[in-house]
Scaffold this motif. Structure first.
Motif, PDB file in Angstrom:
ATOM      1  N   ALA A  37       4.288   9.041   2.300  1.00 51.05           N
ATOM      2  CA  ALA A  37       5.657   9.246   2.013  1.00 51.05           C
ATOM      3  C   ALA A  37       5.770   8.951   0.718  1.00 51.05           C
ATOM      4  CB  ALA A  37       6.449   8.087   3.000  1.00 51.05           C
ATOM      5  N   THR A  38       5.314   9.953  -0.277  1.00 52.50           N
ATOM      6  CA  THR A  38       5.256   9.755  -1.846  1.00 52.50           C
ATOM      7  C   THR A  38       5.815  11.068  -2.490  1.00 52.50           C
ATOM      8  OG1 THR A  38       3.024  10.428  -1.636  1.00 52.50           O
ATOM      9  CG2 THR A  38       3.551   7.994  -1.613  1.00 52.50           C
ATOM     10  N   PRO A  39       7.125  11.093  -2.632  1.00 50.34           N
ATOM     11  CA  PRO A  39       7.697  12.246  -3.513  1.00 50.34           C
ATOM     12  C   PRO A  39       7.117  12.612  -4.888  1.00 50.34           C
ATOM     13  CG  PRO A  39       9.422  10.481  -2.988  1.00 50.34           C
ATOM     14  CD  PRO A  39       8.249  10.139  -2.055  1.00 50.34           C
ATOM     15  N   PHE A  40       6.704  11.581  -5.428  1.00 50.59           N
ATOM     16  CA  PHE A  40       6.252  11.344  -6.780  1.00 50.59           C
ATOM     17  C   PHE A  40       4.821  11.390  -6.742  1.00 50.59           C
ATOM     18  CE2 PHE A  40      10.208   9.403  -8.853  1.00 50.59           C
ATOM     19  CZ  PHE A  40      10.849  10.619  -8.671  1.00 50.59           C
ATOM     20  N   ALA A  41       3.969  11.783  -5.845  1.00 47.57           N
ATOM     21  CA  ALA A  41       2.653  11.686  -5.615  1.00 47.57           C
ATOM     22  C   ALA A  41       2.146  12.584  -6.831  1.00 47.57           C
ATOM     23  CB  ALA A  41       1.898  12.031  -4.219  1.00 47.57           C
ATOM     24  N   GLY A  42       1.109  12.419  -7.321  1.00 46.03           N
ATOM     25  CA  GLY A  42       0.501  13.385  -8.436  1.00 46.03           C
ATOM     26  C   GLY A  42       1.210  13.246  -9.903  1.00 46.03           C
ATOM     27  N   LYS A  43       2.491  12.656  -9.881  1.00 47.67           N
ATOM     28  CA  LYS A  43       3.161  12.406 -10.981  1.00 47.67           C
ATOM     29  C   LYS A  43       3.070  11.034 -11.408  1.00 47.67           C
ATOM     30  CE  LYS A  43       7.650  13.344 -13.033  1.00 47.67           C
ATOM     31  NZ  LYS A  43       9.066  13.923 -12.664  1.00 47.67           N
ATOM     32  N   THR A  52       0.855  -1.275  -0.069  1.00 42.82           N
ATOM     33  CA  THR A  52       0.098  -0.001  -0.069  1.00 42.82           C
ATOM     34  C   THR A  52       0.879   1.132  -0.190  1.00 42.82           C
ATOM     35  OG1 THR A  52      -1.841   0.893   0.964  1.00 42.82           O
ATOM     36  CG2 THR A  52      -0.085   0.128   2.503  1.00 42.82           C
ATOM     37  N   THR A  53       0.316   2.359  -0.076  1.00 40.73           N
ATOM     38  CA  THR A  53       0.976   3.667  -0.148  1.00 40.73           C
ATOM     39  C   THR A  53       1.805   3.637   1.212  1.00 40.73           C
ATOM     40  OG1 THR A  53      -0.519   4.871  -1.353  1.00 40.73           O
ATOM     41  CG2 THR A  53       0.879   6.178  -0.091  1.00 40.73           C
ATOM     42  N   LEU A  67       5.838   2.440  -8.335  1.00 41.42           N
ATOM     43  CA  LEU A  67       7.183   2.342  -7.512  1.00 41.42           C
ATOM     44  C   LEU A  67       6.883   2.220  -6.283  1.00 41.42           C
ATOM     45  CD1 LEU A  67       8.988   5.542  -9.211  1.00 41.42           C
ATOM     46  CD2 LEU A  67       9.420   3.113  -9.932  1.00 41.42           C
ATOM     47  N   GLU A  68       6.098   3.096  -5.492  1.00 42.89           N
ATOM     48  CA  GLU A  68       6.183   3.250  -4.163  1.00 42.89           C
ATOM     49  C   GLU A  68       5.589   1.699  -3.434  1.00 42.89           C
ATOM     50  OE1 GLU A  68       7.508   5.620  -2.603  1.00 42.89           O
ATOM     51  OE2 GLU A  68       7.521   6.990  -4.028  1.00 42.89           O
ATOM     52  N   PHE A  69       4.760   1.006  -4.082  1.00 49.65           N
ATOM     53  CA  PHE A  69       4.222  -0.381  -3.798  1.00 49.65           C
ATOM     54  C   PHE A  69       5.559  -1.138  -3.687  1.00 49.65           C
ATOM     55  CE2 PHE A  69      -0.546  -0.845  -4.593  1.00 49.65           C
ATOM     56  CZ  PHE A  69      -0.723   0.321  -3.948  1.00 49.65           C
ATOM     57  N   LEU A  70       6.242  -1.116  -4.446  1.00 47.17           N
ATOM     58  CA  LEU A  70       7.665  -1.982  -4.430  1.00 47.17           C
ATOM     59  C   LEU A  70       8.565  -1.857  -3.462  1.00 47.17           C
ATOM     60  CD1 LEU A  70       7.956  -2.585  -8.408  1.00 47.17           C
ATOM     61  CD2 LEU A  70       6.480  -3.680  -6.805  1.00 47.17           C
ATOM     62  N   PHE A  71       8.696  -0.373  -3.091  1.00 46.58           N
ATOM     63  CA  PHE A  71       9.377  -0.003  -2.011  1.00 46.58           C
ATOM     64  C   PHE A  71       8.802  -0.414  -0.580  1.00 46.58           C
ATOM     65  CE2 PHE A  71      10.761   3.652  -5.049  1.00 46.58           C
ATOM     66  CZ  PHE A  71      11.466   2.736  -5.740  1.00 46.58           C
ATOM     67  N   ASP A  72       7.403  -0.477  -0.598  1.00 45.61           N
ATOM     68  CA  ASP A  72       6.924  -0.677   0.646  1.00 45.61           C
ATOM     69  C   ASP A  72       7.107  -2.151   0.796  1.00 45.61           C
ATOM     70  OD1 ASP A  72       5.844   1.176   2.541  1.00 45.61           O
ATOM     71  OD2 ASP A  72       4.099   0.037   2.650  1.00 45.61           O
ATOM     72  N   THR A  73       6.995  -2.969  -0.182  1.00 46.83           N
ATOM     73  CA  THR A  73       7.371  -4.414   0.090  1.00 46.83           C
ATOM     74  C   THR A  73       8.697  -4.710   0.454  1.00 46.83           C
ATOM     75  OG1 THR A  73       5.638  -5.014  -1.852  1.00 46.83           O
ATOM     76  CG2 THR A  73       7.029  -6.609  -0.895  1.00 46.83           C
ATOM     77  N   ALA A  74       9.567  -3.905  -0.060  1.00 47.53           N
ATOM     78  CA  ALA A  74      10.923  -4.309   0.402  1.00 47.53           C
ATOM     79  C   ALA A  74      10.968  -3.773   2.026  1.00 47.53           C
ATOM     80  CB  ALA A  74      11.946  -3.351  -0.323  1.00 47.53           C
ATOM     81  N   ARG A  75      10.450  -2.688   2.456  1.00 46.28           N
ATOM     82  CA  ARG A  75      10.494  -2.282   3.753  1.00 46.28           C
ATOM     83  C   ARG A  75       9.920  -3.256   4.627  1.00 46.28           C
ATOM     84  NH1 ARG A  75       8.578   2.630   1.252  1.00 46.28           N
ATOM     85  NH2 ARG A  75      10.026   3.984   1.222  1.00 46.28           N
ATOM     86  N   VAL A  76       8.716  -4.006   4.359  1.00 46.79           N
ATOM     87  CA  VAL A  76       8.190  -4.761   5.296  1.00 46.79           C
ATOM     88  C   VAL A  76       9.054  -6.129   5.265  1.00 46.79           C
ATOM     89  CG1 VAL A  76       6.127  -6.504   5.085  1.00 46.79           C
ATOM     90  CG2 VAL A  76       5.800  -3.934   5.378  1.00 46.79           C
ATOM     91  N   VAL A  77       9.619  -6.648   4.041  1.00 53.24           N
ATOM     92  CA  VAL A  77      10.600  -7.713   4.263  1.00 53.24           C
ATOM     93  C   VAL A  77      11.674  -7.548   5.277  1.00 53.24           C
ATOM     94  CG1 VAL A  77      11.844  -9.243   2.998  1.00 53.24           C
ATOM     95  CG2 VAL A  77       9.788  -8.525   2.034  1.00 53.24           C
ATOM     96  N   THR A  78      12.143  -6.373   5.157  1.00 53.68           N
ATOM     97  CA  THR A  78      13.257  -6.208   5.976  1.00 53.68           C
ATOM     98  C   THR A  78      12.805  -6.071   7.563  1.00 53.68           C
ATOM     99  OG1 THR A  78      14.525  -4.834   4.234  1.00 53.68           O
ATOM    100  CG2 THR A  78      15.012  -4.225   6.415  1.00 53.68           C
ATOM    101  N   ASN A  79      11.654  -5.470   7.729  1.00 61.12           N
ATOM    102  CA  ASN A  79      11.234  -5.210   9.009  1.00 61.12           C
ATOM    103  C   ASN A  79      10.807  -6.438   9.772  1.00 61.12           C
ATOM    104  OD1 ASN A  79      10.884  -3.245  11.133  1.00 61.12           O
ATOM    105  ND2 ASN A  79       8.677  -3.075  10.897  1.00 61.12           N
ATOM    106  N   LEU A  80      10.202  -7.490   8.941  1.00 55.43           N
ATOM    107  CA  LEU A  80       9.692  -8.715   9.501  1.00 55.43           C
ATOM    108  C   LEU A  80      10.815  -9.546  10.038  1.00 55.43           C
ATOM    109  CD1 LEU A  80       6.726  -9.703   6.818  1.00 55.43           C
ATOM    110  CD2 LEU A  80       6.736  -9.202   9.545  1.00 55.43           C
ATOM    111  N   PHE A  81      12.008  -9.573   9.101  1.00 56.77           N
ATOM    112  CA  PHE A  81      13.283 -10.331   9.512  1.00 56.77           C
ATOM    113  C   PHE A  81      13.744  -9.615  10.569  1.00 56.77           C
ATOM    114  CE2 PHE A  81      12.401 -12.504   5.473  1.00 56.77           C
ATOM    115  CZ  PHE A  81      12.822 -13.797   5.843  1.00 56.77           C
ATOM    116  N   MET A  82      14.269  -8.338  10.536  1.00 57.03           N
ATOM    117  CA  MET A  82      15.164  -7.712  11.345  1.00 57.03           C
ATOM    118  C   MET A  82      14.375  -7.653  12.509  1.00 57.03           C
ATOM    119  SD  MET A  82      17.426  -5.046   9.110  1.00 57.03           S
ATOM    120  CE  MET A  82      18.292  -4.369  10.432  1.00 57.03           C
ATOM    121  N   SER A  83      13.144  -7.559  12.946  1.00 55.22           N
ATOM    122  CA  SER A  83      12.380  -7.251  14.127  1.00 55.22           C
ATOM    123  C   SER A  83      12.243  -8.743  14.965  1.00 55.22           C
ATOM    124  CB  SER A  83      10.959  -7.029  13.896  1.00 55.22           C
ATOM    125  OG  SER A  83      10.356  -7.997  13.166  1.00 55.22           O
TER     126      SER A  83
END
Length: 345
Positions: free
Chosen positions: A183-189, A163-164, A195-211
């Motif tokens: 947190a969407t610097p390209f919002a409206g563009k 998600t966003t 792009l942002e969905f793919l970055f948020d997936t990366a964040r969650v994979v990192t957070n699930l493991f490092m937590s």
């Protein structure tokens, strides 16, 4: 033209009952995540596409913006999640050979999520769907420990949908009164799914493991969307960083993450896996074909788009995989995953 390849089980497809569409429009999500449209959907339309493209079964889920539409409005979230899950349960009951579903969990409402886990299990769900974050609370945050403990106890299958992204993304900051903002610097563009969905997936994979959540919950089976999003090329970065730099996180050696990928994690093929993304996941992160699942992303990807992408996929898999491996990716891997889930306590 219908796919001439083996029949498919679609683990990444969505449903939008009329009441859900109306709730989105009424609560600021007529153009979810910057998309130019909120797609129409009906079971009849979905079945027509499945028949045309040789999709034998679709596992339905609610996509972004999920069922917790308004920050702080847990009452609306509880009602919408219950209504959506009951609708999907009824659809599966009527057509169990064509439809399954992942029950919606409206994070960050912990109490409702725990209730929905129990009730949806009784109603026959095939697993549960989370968004990567719920109004800035990210999967892997301690606030969700009780949910993950319950899912681990049930040996549950969990489908994660992006998600966003939101900032701040820490419970501590929000407890201090900071309000989450996109947190969407390209919002409206560019629409956030680009792009942002793919970055948020990366964040969650990192957070699930490092937590430590993944290590504490070895019985949970996780399906990651879009071949893991932007995570694969970053794998060595965040695992190496976690072991070399001291901080308030759990050191996570890369070989442990790779091992979890082969035991606990599956990746769906929704989006644009060919020609390059699939190689980055398999060659860069050591993910074998046995962890790959078909996904259409219908109806957010419209019928013509689903057919176009499937044509690219059919061409791409023939260049990379044997006939048996292709059948695994299109249906047998999903059959094994859901058979294992049904056999679990």
């Amino acid at each position: 033209m219908a796919s001439q390849m083996p029949h498919k089980i679609d683990v990444h497809s969505h449903y939008l009952p009329p009441f859900y569409q109306q709730a989105c429009r009424d609560n600021g999500h007529a153009n979810p995540d910057g998309m130019p449209y909120l797609p129409e959907w009906s079971a009849e339309q979905h079945l027509q596409l499945m028949d045309k493209l040789n999709i034998s079964k679709s596992i339905l889920s609610i996509s972004s913006p999920g069922t917790h539409l308004v920050p702080g409005n847990d009452e609306l979230a509880a009602k919408l999640a219950r209504d959506c899950n009951a609708y999907a349960a009824d659809l599966k009951k009527k057509m169990p050979d064509r439809f399954g579903y992942f029950a919606s969990l409206p994070i960050p409402d912990i109490e409702t999520c725990l209730k929905e886990i129990a009730q949806s299990a009784e109603e026959g769900c095939d697993g549960y769907v989370f968004l990567t974050n719920g109004h800035g609370y990210y999967l892997g945050d301690k606030v969700f420990d009780s949910i993950f403990e319950e899912l681990n106890r049930r040996h549950a299958t969990v489908f994660i949908h992006p998600t966003t992204p939101m900032c701040p993304c820490s419970p501590q900051a929000m407890a201090e009164g900071q309000k989450p903002t996109q947190a969407t610097p390209f919002a409206g563009k560019y629409p956030n799914p680009m792009l942002e969905f793919l970055f948020d997936t990366a964040r969650v994979v990192t957070n699930l493991f490092m937590s430590g959540t993944m290590k504490r919950c070895p019985n949970i089976k996780v399906i990651l969307p879009h071949l893991g999003g932007a995570m694969p090329p970053l794998l060595s970065r965040w695992t190496g960083f976690s072991t070399l730099v001291p901080g308030p996180w759990e050191a996570m050696p890369e070989d442990e993450v790779r091992e979890a990928f082969q035991k606990q994690v599956w990746f769906d093929l929704a989006g644009f896996p060919f020609p390059g993304q699939i190689r980055g996941l398999m060659e860069g992160s050591g993910v074998p074909h046995s962890r790959l699942l078909y996904g259409s992303d219908f109806p957010f990807t419209k019928p013509d788009g689903v057919e176009l992408l499937l044509g690219q996929m059919d061409k791409g898999v023939k260049e990379m995989f044997s006939e048996g491996e292709i059948e695994d990716m299109y249906n047998k891997n999903a059959q094994r995953l859901f058979a294992e889930s049904r056999a679990s306590p």
